[in-house]
Design a protein around this motif. Structure first.
Motif, mmCIF file in Angstrom:
data_model
loop_
_atom_site.group_PDB
_atom_site.id
_atom_site.type_symbol
_atom_site.label_atom_id
_atom_site.label_comp_id
_atom_site.label_asym_id
_atom_site.label_seq_id
_atom_site.Cartn_x
_atom_site.Cartn_y
_atom_site.Cartn_z
ATOM 1 N N SER A 179 13.212 0.669 -8.785
ATOM 2 C CA SER A 179 12.417 1.815 -9.211
ATOM 3 C C SER A 179 11.844 2.500 -7.982
ATOM 4 C CB SER A 179 11.281 1.371 -10.133
ATOM 5 O OG SER A 179 10.371 0.517 -9.433
ATOM 6 N N PHE A 180 11.348 3.709 -8.211
ATOM 7 C CA PHE A 180 10.745 4.445 -7.099
ATOM 8 C C PHE A 180 9.630 5.318 -7.664
ATOM 9 C CE2 PHE A 180 10.264 8.173 -4.449
ATOM 10 C CZ PHE A 180 10.090 7.592 -3.213
ATOM 11 N N PRO A 181 8.442 5.309 -7.036
ATOM 12 C CA PRO A 181 8.082 4.443 -5.910
ATOM 13 C C PRO A 181 7.848 3.004 -6.358
ATOM 14 C CG PRO A 181 6.196 5.735 -6.598
ATOM 15 C CD PRO A 181 7.351 6.229 -7.412
ATOM 16 N N PRO A 184 2.888 -1.787 -5.506
ATOM 17 C CA PRO A 184 2.425 -2.349 -4.224
ATOM 18 C C PRO A 184 2.950 -3.750 -3.928
ATOM 19 C CG PRO A 184 0.641 -1.191 -5.322
ATOM 20 C CD PRO A 184 1.781 -1.202 -6.289
ATOM 21 N N ASP A 185 2.897 -4.663 -4.915
ATOM 22 C CA ASP A 185 3.350 -6.029 -4.651
ATOM 23 C C ASP A 185 4.844 -6.070 -4.353
ATOM 24 O OD1 ASP A 185 0.799 -6.908 -5.039
ATOM 25 O OD2 ASP A 185 1.144 -7.709 -7.064
ATOM 26 N N GLU A 186 5.619 -5.293 -5.125
ATOM 27 C CA GLU A 186 7.062 -5.250 -4.896
ATOM 28 C C GLU A 186 7.378 -4.609 -3.549
ATOM 29 O OE1 GLU A 186 11.061 -3.629 -7.198
ATOM 30 O OE2 GLU A 186 9.153 -3.786 -8.268
ATOM 31 N N ALA A 187 6.609 -3.588 -3.186
ATOM 32 C CA ALA A 187 6.790 -2.945 -1.881
ATOM 33 C C ALA A 187 6.541 -3.931 -0.756
ATOM 34 C CB ALA A 187 5.855 -1.747 -1.752
ATOM 35 N N SER A 188 5.498 -4.719 -0.872
ATOM 36 C CA SER A 188 5.188 -5.707 0.175
ATOM 37 C C SER A 188 6.311 -6.710 0.324
ATOM 38 C CB SER A 188 3.869 -6.419 -0.151
ATOM 39 O OG SER A 188 2.794 -5.521 -0.119
ATOM 40 N N ARG A 189 6.856 -7.170 -0.812
ATOM 41 C CA ARG A 189 7.960 -8.134 -0.743
ATOM 42 C C ARG A 189 9.191 -7.509 -0.106
ATOM 43 N NH1 ARG A 189 5.946 -9.574 -5.871
ATOM 44 N NH2 ARG A 189 7.474 -8.248 -6.932
ATOM 45 N N PHE A 190 9.481 -6.267 -0.486
ATOM 46 C CA PHE A 190 10.664 -5.612 0.065
ATOM 47 C C PHE A 190 10.532 -5.429 1.577
ATOM 48 C CE2 PHE A 190 12.913 -1.752 1.385
ATOM 49 C CZ PHE A 190 14.204 -2.120 1.058
ATOM 50 N N ALA A 613 5.351 4.160 -0.422
ATOM 51 C CA ALA A 613 4.971 3.009 -1.248
ATOM 52 C C ALA A 613 3.538 2.561 -0.968
ATOM 53 C CB ALA A 613 5.944 1.848 -0.996
ATOM 54 N N ARG A 614 3.137 2.684 0.287
ATOM 55 C CA ARG A 614 1.791 2.239 0.682
ATOM 56 C C ARG A 614 1.168 3.304 1.578
ATOM 57 N NH1 ARG A 614 3.732 -3.519 3.079
ATOM 58 N NH2 ARG A 614 4.954 -2.056 4.304
ATOM 59 N N PRO A 615 0.738 4.429 0.991
ATOM 60 C CA PRO A 615 0.256 5.549 1.814
ATOM 61 C C PRO A 615 -0.887 5.144 2.736
ATOM 62 C CG PRO A 615 0.545 6.225 -0.467
ATOM 63 C CD PRO A 615 0.696 4.740 -0.445
ATOM 64 N N GLY A 616 -0.824 5.648 3.968
ATOM 65 C CA GLY A 616 -1.906 5.426 4.908
ATOM 66 C C GLY A 616 -3.103 6.293 4.566
ATOM 67 N N CYS A 664 -10.219 8.210 3.577
ATOM 68 C CA CYS A 664 -9.859 8.053 2.171
ATOM 69 C C CYS A 664 -8.500 7.369 2.068
ATOM 70 C CB CYS A 664 -9.808 9.397 1.464
ATOM 71 S SG CYS A 664 -11.337 10.356 1.582
ATOM 72 N N VAL A 665 -8.400 6.377 1.181
ATOM 73 C CA VAL A 665 -7.144 5.676 0.947
ATOM 74 C C VAL A 665 -6.939 5.589 -0.558
ATOM 75 C CG1 VAL A 665 -5.806 3.572 1.314
ATOM 76 C CG2 VAL A 665 -7.478 4.291 3.027
ATOM 77 N N GLY A 666 -5.793 6.118 -1.024
ATOM 78 C CA GLY A 666 -5.501 6.027 -2.448
ATOM 79 C C GLY A 666 -6.559 6.649 -3.320
#
Length: 688
Positions: A179-181, A184-190, A613-616, A664-666
């Motif tokens: 899937s996209f995006p 967060p957990d799946e992004a970290s694993r990838f 996936a994990r915006p700064g 600001c984050v998220g």
């Protein structure tokens, strides 16, 4: 009759006196080939290409070879840096036919430009399993005269294959990305899997990635820097930066990097210096300094920027494309030293011994009887050797390679070297590469607080805006001899947007955001694929190619689609304009299958994917307090967006009060920071 005399490309002009009746690429050459019913021989190279020079001397300057070419072919010269679209099409064909590519690239085509046979360098006589160039020519002529229909069928099949490449319909990913995006957990694993693969590719003993020949790969280093601080991937990035800075690939007298190392230890370079390498490496050494405060990496940035300003700058503001590997017909001659030559510049025998030991200089040499300077001591080791005391080092040896004695000797050697015959200079200015350099220089100027670099970066940006744009706003690819030439490609547009965003981040001048938006709108209008997503190499107004391609995989330079996705994502976050973020997301979707299968073939896209996936953070500094600005500028925070200086119409500025800074984050913001210490604490938690 040779038709290159009126060209502006240094590479084409190198061949203007050949007895071969060269044509530049264009409709005139193709039309003549059609009327004469001859195949095209298309020779693709660039001005600083060593083996291009070799084949030119051996074959294109030979009267008999030229006579045969003139009788049976329409010969076309292409500067791959002027026409990366033509180069890319024929390189795909060359790799498909031979399993590999390279330059010079030798392509035989139908009169309309569709290829039917390809190769690279051909020697004048058969050797090393390679047929002679004359044998190849005779075989092509025989096939053209007796089996033309077979060549036409092969050209049709090959053209279909390269036309489909990169334009396949987007389907649901069968790889690791479902899937996209990503959540967060799946992004970290990838991205942990990506980091693990990067570590496996790394050479931790000698630094860098893979085996010889070793290329710098700044995009892979960037991936390593984005990894967790204690990870093997981060260690690999640091090892690569250290090894290249110590190796012979780095110019230890004037700064700057050669194109690649021929060996695993980074000792013997291919001596040409490309502008895009300097840009990419200035950027990652700046990032590395932000992450570690390494004085050595700071020194590399300062010296390499100095090299660009001193030797690669055009008076109009742009940066030249490359310096050749050869001088006086010998590869590397400009850079090689004997111990005896160095001794003439140093009366202090002890200092001479230490210098030669530090830079690996011996009587016998390390390259064809001469010496390539490279560092054999780290700072502590050399400082210990100089001071004679390993436990108590005086302050002046803190940066041992910058001691006054060493600096004086290096300066004298550089002064002597500058009296030698310099390698040939490719003085064309390429929009893409100039913009890469502008972006890197703007970041370095901001990080190190160098006002003269800021001025130089702005001058380069103004050059792109004023000298590489037509009156209707259309960007052009190259600038030589006072005029711009060739329609710009998607990569030129994407990097120009990136450069203008960085110039805003460096200067706080809102006009750069406005310029970035104008060019981004042109990128989408001229190159965007509204059906499949992503961006074509050629604009919709360019009818000079037989197939329209998309560029996704990274080479020595990040792909046009990687940079387009990155810069549109950043611009969308900076301006609040969803048009840009939607196109960025669509570009990632367009290559999702290929990316999932082999993310390290697209490291720049991997960085974009990570940012999505994990915006700064979004950092707004609504004050001219330099101590607060420095807190934002000095830290390495991947994916961050910084706004400061002149406000412009954007949600990022909404509700921001003068005198404070905001992180600001998220969609969640920290309390406004009114001083540098508070802002520093907020940012430290994000920088790792």
């Amino acid at each position: 009759m040779n038709k290159l005399a009126n060209e502006t490309s240094p590479y084409l002009l190198q061949h203007a006196d050949n007895p071969v009746d060269w044509w530049p690429w264009g409709p005139e050459a193709l039309s003549y080939a059609e009327s004469a019913q001859r195949p095209l021989f298309v020779s693709v190279g660039y001005s600083s290409c060593h083996w291009c020079h070799v084949m030119a001397h051996e074959s294109f300057e030979d009267p008999e070879t030229a006579r045969y070419l003139n009788e049976h072919f329409v010969s076309v010269k292409v500067d791959r840096e002027e026409r990366p679209d033509i180069d890319d099409l024929y390189m795909r064909a060359t790799v498909a036919m031979n399993g590999h590519g390279g330059w010079p690239m030798s392509v035989f085509t139908l009169p309309d430009g569709r290829p039917f046979f390809t190769g690279t360098y051909f020697p004048p006589v058969a050797k090393g399993g390679m047929p002679s160039f004359r044998t190849v020519l005779e075989a092509i002529v025989e096939a053209w005269q007796t089996r033309r229909s077979e060549l036409e069928e092969h050209a049709a099949d090959l053209t279909q294959a390269i036309s489909n490449f990169g334009n396949e319909p987007v389907t649901r990913s069968q790889g690791q990305i479902e899937s996209f995006p990503l959540p967060p957990d799946e992004a970290s694993r990838f991205f942990q899997l990506v980091a693990d693969e990067l570590a496996k590719l790394s050479d931790f003993r000698q630094g860098g990635f893979g085996n010889a020949p070793k290329f710098p790969h700044p995009d892979l280093i960037e991936l390593g820097l984005r990894s967790e601080p204690s990870s093997k991937a981060r260690e690999a990035a640091y090892a690569a930066l250290d090894a290249m800075a110590a190796g012979g690939i780095y110019d230890h007298l004037a700064g700057g990097f050669a194109r690649y190392s021929t060996d695993k230890a980074w000792l013997v370079p291919h001596f040409e210096k490309m502008l895009y390498d300097q840009a990419g490496l200035i950027e990652v050494y700046t990032r590395g300094f932000q992450a570690t405060a390494s004085p050595r990496w700071s020194e590399v940035v300062h010296e390499t920027v100095g090299y660009l300003i001193d030797y690669m700058s055009d008076d109009n503001g742009g940066f030249y494309a490359a310096e050749d590997a050869d001088s006086e017909g010998v590869e590397g001659k400009f850079y090689i030293w004997s111990r005896e030559e160095i001794s003439r510049h140093c009366d202090d025998e002890e200092l001479l011994d230490v210098f030669c030991e530090a830079y690996g200089i011996t009587e016998g040499g390390n390259f064809e009887g001469g010496n390539i300077l490279h560092r054999t001591y780290d700072e502590f080791g050399l400082a210990s050797r100089l001071s004679g005391n390993e436990s108590q080092l005086p302050d002046e040896f803190r940066g041992a390679y910058s001691t006054m004695e060493f600096e004086d000797l290096r300066s004298r050697l550089l002064e002597t070297r500058n009296k030698r015959v310099r390698p040939g200079l490719d003085y064309k200015i390429i929009c893409e590469w100039n913009s890469m350099t502008t972006a890197a220089l703007a970041d370095a100027a901001r990080t190190f607080g160098m006002n003269d670099w800021k001025d130089r970066a702005q001058k380069a940006g103004e050059f792109t805006w004023s000298m590489l744009r037509r009156s209707d706003g259309r960007l052009m690819r190259t600038f030589q001899k006072g005029s711009a030439k060739h329609l710009a490609f998607a990569a030129d547009y994407a990097w120009a947007v990136e450069a203008f965003i960085r110039l805003y981040s460096m200067s706080g001048k809102a006009e750069w955001v406005g310029r970035a938006r104008q060019v981004a709108d042109g990128l989408i209008e001229l190159f965007g694929d509204e059906t499949q997503g992503g961006f074509f190499t050629n604009g919709a107004d360019d009818d000079g190619v037989f197939a329209r391609q998309k560029d996704f995989s990274d080479g020595p330079i990040p792909s046009a689609n990687s940079i387009a996705a990155r810069t549109l994502w950043t611009l969308g976050r900076l301006t609040g304009e969803s048009l840009y973020t939607n196109w960025a997301e669509g570009t990632v979707r367009a290559c999702m299958d290929k990316f999932a299968e082999s993310p390290l073939n697209m490291p720049s896209m991997a960085a974009v994917f990570s940012d999505m996936a994990r915006p700064g953070p979004e950092i707004v500094v609504a004050t001219d307090d330099r101590t607060m600005l420095d807190q934002a500028f000095m830290r390495y925070i991947p994916g961050s967006v910084i706004a400061w200086g002149e406000p412009f119409e954007s949600p990022i500025w909404d509700g921001k009060k003068t005198g404070s800074a905001y992180v600001c984050v998220g969609f969640i913001c920290e309390s406004p920071a009114s001083d540098a210490a508070t802002l520093g604490r907020q940012l430290k938690a994000l920088s790792g």
